[in-house]
Design a protein around this motif. Structure first.
Motif, PDB file in Angstrom:
ATOM      1  N   UNK A 256      -4.863 -25.812   3.321  1.00  0.00           N
ATOM      2  CA  UNK A 256      -4.859 -25.019   4.645  1.00  0.00           C
ATOM      3  C   UNK A 256      -2.938 -23.786   4.091  1.00  0.00           C
ATOM      4  N   UNK A 257      -3.330 -22.976   4.296  1.00  0.00           N
ATOM      5  CA  UNK A 257      -2.036 -22.017   4.037  1.00  0.00           C
ATOM      6  C   UNK A 257      -1.732 -20.851   5.033  1.00  0.00           C
ATOM      7  N   UNK A 258      -0.206 -20.321   4.933  1.00  0.00           N
ATOM      8  CA  UNK A 258       0.208 -19.396   6.433  1.00  0.00           C
ATOM      9  C   UNK A 258       0.848 -18.628   6.159  1.00  0.00           C
ATOM     10  N   UNK A 259       1.269 -17.500   5.074  1.00  0.00           N
ATOM     11  CA  UNK A 259       2.684 -17.632   5.243  1.00  0.00           C
ATOM     12  C   UNK A 259       3.447 -16.392   6.211  1.00  0.00           C
ATOM     13  N   UNK A 260       4.232 -16.762   6.996  1.00  0.00           N
ATOM     14  CA  UNK A 260       4.857 -15.689   8.291  1.00  0.00           C
ATOM     15  C   UNK A 260       6.383 -14.539   7.556  1.00  0.00           C
ATOM     16  N   UNK A 261       6.469 -13.902   7.883  1.00  0.00           N
ATOM     17  CA  UNK A 261       7.481 -12.812   7.550  1.00  0.00           C
ATOM     18  C   UNK A 261       8.453 -12.832   8.417  1.00  0.00           C
ATOM     19  N   UNK A 262       9.299 -13.133   8.333  1.00  0.00           N
ATOM     20  CA  UNK A 262      10.606 -13.721   9.092  1.00  0.00           C
ATOM     21  C   UNK A 262      10.397 -12.109   9.669  1.00  0.00           C
ATOM     22  N   UNK A 263      11.470 -11.903   8.237  1.00  0.00           N
ATOM     23  CA  UNK A 263      11.589  -9.791   8.778  1.00  0.00           C
ATOM     24  C   UNK A 263      10.994  -9.068   9.529  1.00  0.00           C
ATOM     25  N   UNK A 264       9.645  -8.917   9.219  1.00  0.00           N
ATOM     26  CA  UNK A 264       8.615  -8.868  10.554  1.00  0.00           C
ATOM     27  C   UNK A 264       8.265  -8.574  11.656  1.00  0.00           C
TER      28      UNK A 264
ATOM     29  N   UNK B 262      -0.012   4.838  16.797  1.00  0.00           N
ATOM     30  CA  UNK B 262       0.698   4.682  16.277  1.00  0.00           C
ATOM     31  C   UNK B 262       2.008   3.977  17.191  1.00  0.00           C
ATOM     32  N   UNK B 263       0.620   2.780  18.035  1.00  0.00           N
ATOM     33  CA  UNK B 263       1.042   1.659  19.149  1.00  0.00           C
ATOM     34  C   UNK B 263       0.659   0.789  18.312  1.00  0.00           C
ATOM     35  N   UNK B 264       0.426   0.549  16.799  1.00  0.00           N
ATOM     36  CA  UNK B 264       0.081  -0.420  16.609  1.00  0.00           C
ATOM     37  C   UNK B 264       1.241  -1.697  16.179  1.00  0.00           C
ATOM     38  N   UNK B 265       0.625  -2.461  15.087  1.00  0.00           N
ATOM     39  CA  UNK B 265       1.882  -3.275  14.328  1.00  0.00           C
ATOM     40  C   UNK B 265       1.220  -4.238  14.023  1.00  0.00           C
ATOM     41  N   UNK B 266       2.236  -3.946  13.068  1.00  0.00           N
ATOM     42  CA  UNK B 266       2.377  -5.075  11.881  1.00  0.00           C
ATOM     43  C   UNK B 266       2.204  -6.776  11.656  1.00  0.00           C
ATOM     44  N   UNK B 267       1.157  -7.841  11.511  1.00  0.00           N
ATOM     45  CA  UNK B 267       1.165  -8.449  11.711  1.00  0.00           C
ATOM     46  C   UNK B 267       2.587  -9.025  10.424  1.00  0.00           C
ATOM     47  N   UNK B 268       3.256  -9.984  11.011  1.00  0.00           N
ATOM     48  CA  UNK B 268       4.187 -11.024  10.947  1.00  0.00           C
ATOM     49  C   UNK B 268       3.268 -12.149  10.145  1.00  0.00           C
ATOM     50  N   UNK B 269       1.887 -12.364   9.919  1.00  0.00           N
ATOM     51  CA  UNK B 269       1.620 -14.032   9.645  1.00  0.00           C
ATOM     52  C   UNK B 269       0.988 -12.923   9.010  1.00  0.00           C
ATOM     53  N   UNK B 270      -0.219 -14.543   7.965  1.00  0.00           N
ATOM     54  CA  UNK B 270      -1.292 -14.488   7.437  1.00  0.00           C
ATOM     55  C   UNK B 270      -1.635 -15.207   6.234  1.00  0.00           C
ATOM     56  N   UNK B 271      -2.640 -15.608   7.230  1.00  0.00           N
ATOM     57  CA  UNK B 271      -3.311 -16.992   7.159  1.00  0.00           C
ATOM     58  C   UNK B 271      -4.596 -16.798   6.585  1.00  0.00           C
ATOM     59  N   UNK B 272      -4.696 -17.773   5.271  1.00  0.00           N
ATOM     60  CA  UNK B 272      -5.659 -18.447   4.629  1.00  0.00           C
ATOM     61  C   UNK B 272      -6.876 -19.240   4.699  1.00  0.00           C
ATOM     62  N   UNK B 273      -7.946 -18.120   4.368  1.00  0.00           N
ATOM     63  CA  UNK B 273      -8.626 -19.132   4.875  1.00  0.00           C
ATOM     64  C   UNK B 273      -8.589 -20.342   4.321  1.00  0.00           C
TER      65      UNK B 273
END
Length: 397
Positions: free
Chosen positions: A243-251, A189-200
């Motif tokens: 290189x690619x990354x997706x940032x969930x701004x809502x998260x 319950x103190x974990x935090x879902x990542x807002x960023x996904x980074x591709x290899x």
């Protein structure tokens, strides 16, 4: 808040290098489209992004966190800073009880415990795994520890105080925790879902691993001593990486909560975090064997898009590998993107509702100019993206 994403794409050429090695010391690779590619893992680049925040002062120290097993020592230092009468083993004991009150488990590593039997000082307990805590969370826990220092065990037998410890560990997250998340198996319950996904990152072309055979001369050799003082090999490859990354701004906004400072607009922490991430994603570089190869490059081209539906990677443009082996790979890679992006945007995209920016260098990237608003510099790109995010957040839902 509705779903709101930021996509970041970059083409970056690296010369002979070994940015991210596997268990044999060779550069990491992957097979994509049936072809062996150079690869840099997302873990390696995420760490480069996090350290770039601090090294380049993109964010204040108070907005950053630390990921370590040595949280008891860190907390003991803060406790001593608040009350100098609490020091040494006493500060460590209070810190350890406070860390455990959050639900995190600590232990003295066996190797260090064995050293203590041989007369070494009593070692500090450590977390069993790497724990990501923000500077504000550590400061808050230190204040709580000092409050209960007189009888720390009794203090945390009170369920309200224990709940306060857990609440501190789960609020006022730093920017890097809000971006990259926190996994705590023992205290979910103190974990935090990542807002960023980074591709290899993978090469847009076939890449081969080569070996550099080297010898080193002993500077103190006399004339009759002609042999090498040392011999060895270093594996390397070179590549043009997608290189690619997706940032969930809502998260990201949810993770930052009420923000890091109370004297600023609601959208300010998110804008500042987005700008720091865009800047750091583009400019950071894994430093594996950098003293050997000096691979200090920057992307030839960057594309940034804001979306409200879902993130979209453009890696499929390179499923058929680029083959222009005699004239480099950047020009054809840009031509591939210039053809692929309009196609996939027409079929699945959001049209003009998805603002796009392009930052590019040199004539090889000319084909990308029509994909979005051109930014003259990294600074201009970062500011434009940050302002667009703030404007979108300020709109009524």
């Amino acid at each position: 808040m509705n779903r709101f994403f930021l996509d970041l794409h970059a083409l970056q050429t690296v010369p002979p290098s070994n940015l991210n090695r596997d268990d044999t010391g060779a550069p990491k690779t992957a097979v994509y489209g049936g072809t062996p590619r150079a690869r840099v893992s997302s873990q390696a680049w995420k760490r480069a992004i996090r350290t770039y925040f601090r090294d380049q002062h993109l964010l204040d120290e108070s907005e950053l966190g630390v990921r370590t097993k040595k949280i008891v020592e860190l907390l003991a230092d803060r406790i001593h800073g608040l009350d100098t009468s609490l020091a040494g083993a006493e500060a460590l004991r209070i810190a350890d009880q406070t860390v455990q009150a959050t639900g995190l488990k600590t232990e003295v590593p066996k190797r260090k415990a064995d050293q203590a039997k041989d007369g070494e000082p009593e070692p500090a307990p450590e977390a069993k795994y790497l724990v990501f805590l923000s500077a504000r969370q550590l400061d808050g826990l230190a204040r709580l520890a000092v409050e209960g220092a007189g009888d720390i065990a009794g203090f945390f037998r009170d369920k309200k105080n224990k709940a306060r410890a857990k609440e501190i560990a789960d609020s006022r997250h730093s920017v890097d925790i809000a971006l990259f998340g926190r996994m705590v198996a023992d205290v979910a319950d103190i974990g935090v879902d990542a807002a960023v996904q980074v591709a290899h990152a993978i090469s847009v072309h076939r890449a081969e691993t080569e070996a550099d055979y080297f010898t080193a001369v002993d500077d103190e050799n006399r004339d009759e001593e002609t042999g090498a003082g040392m011999i060895g090999t270093v594996d390397f490859n070179s590549a043009t990486l997608y290189r690619y990354a997706a940032l969930g701004i809502h998260q990201l906004s949810a993770n930052l909560g009420q923000g890091l400072r109370e004297d600023e607009p609601r959208t300010e922490p998110v804008r500042r975090a987005v700008e720091a991430f865009v800047h750091s994603f583009i400019s950071s570089l894994p430093t594996g064997k950098i003293n050997t190869f000096g691979h200090h490059t920057l992307p030839d081209a960057v594309i940034v898009t804001l979306r409200t539906s879902r993130p979209v990677s453009f890696v499929s443009a390179f499923e058929d590998p680029v083959r222009s082996e005699s004239s480099g790979h950047v020009r054809e890679a840009c031509e591939r993107l210039a053809a692929y992006v309009p196609d996939i945007e027409r079929a699945y995209g959001e049209g003009d509702a998805a603002p796009t920016w392009v930052l590019r260098v040199g004539p090889n990237t000319q084909k990308l100019a029509g994909l979005g608003t051109e930014a003259d510099s990294l600074g201009a790109l970062v500011t434009a993206v940050g302002q667009a995010v703030a404007d979108r957040l300020d709109k009524p839902a």
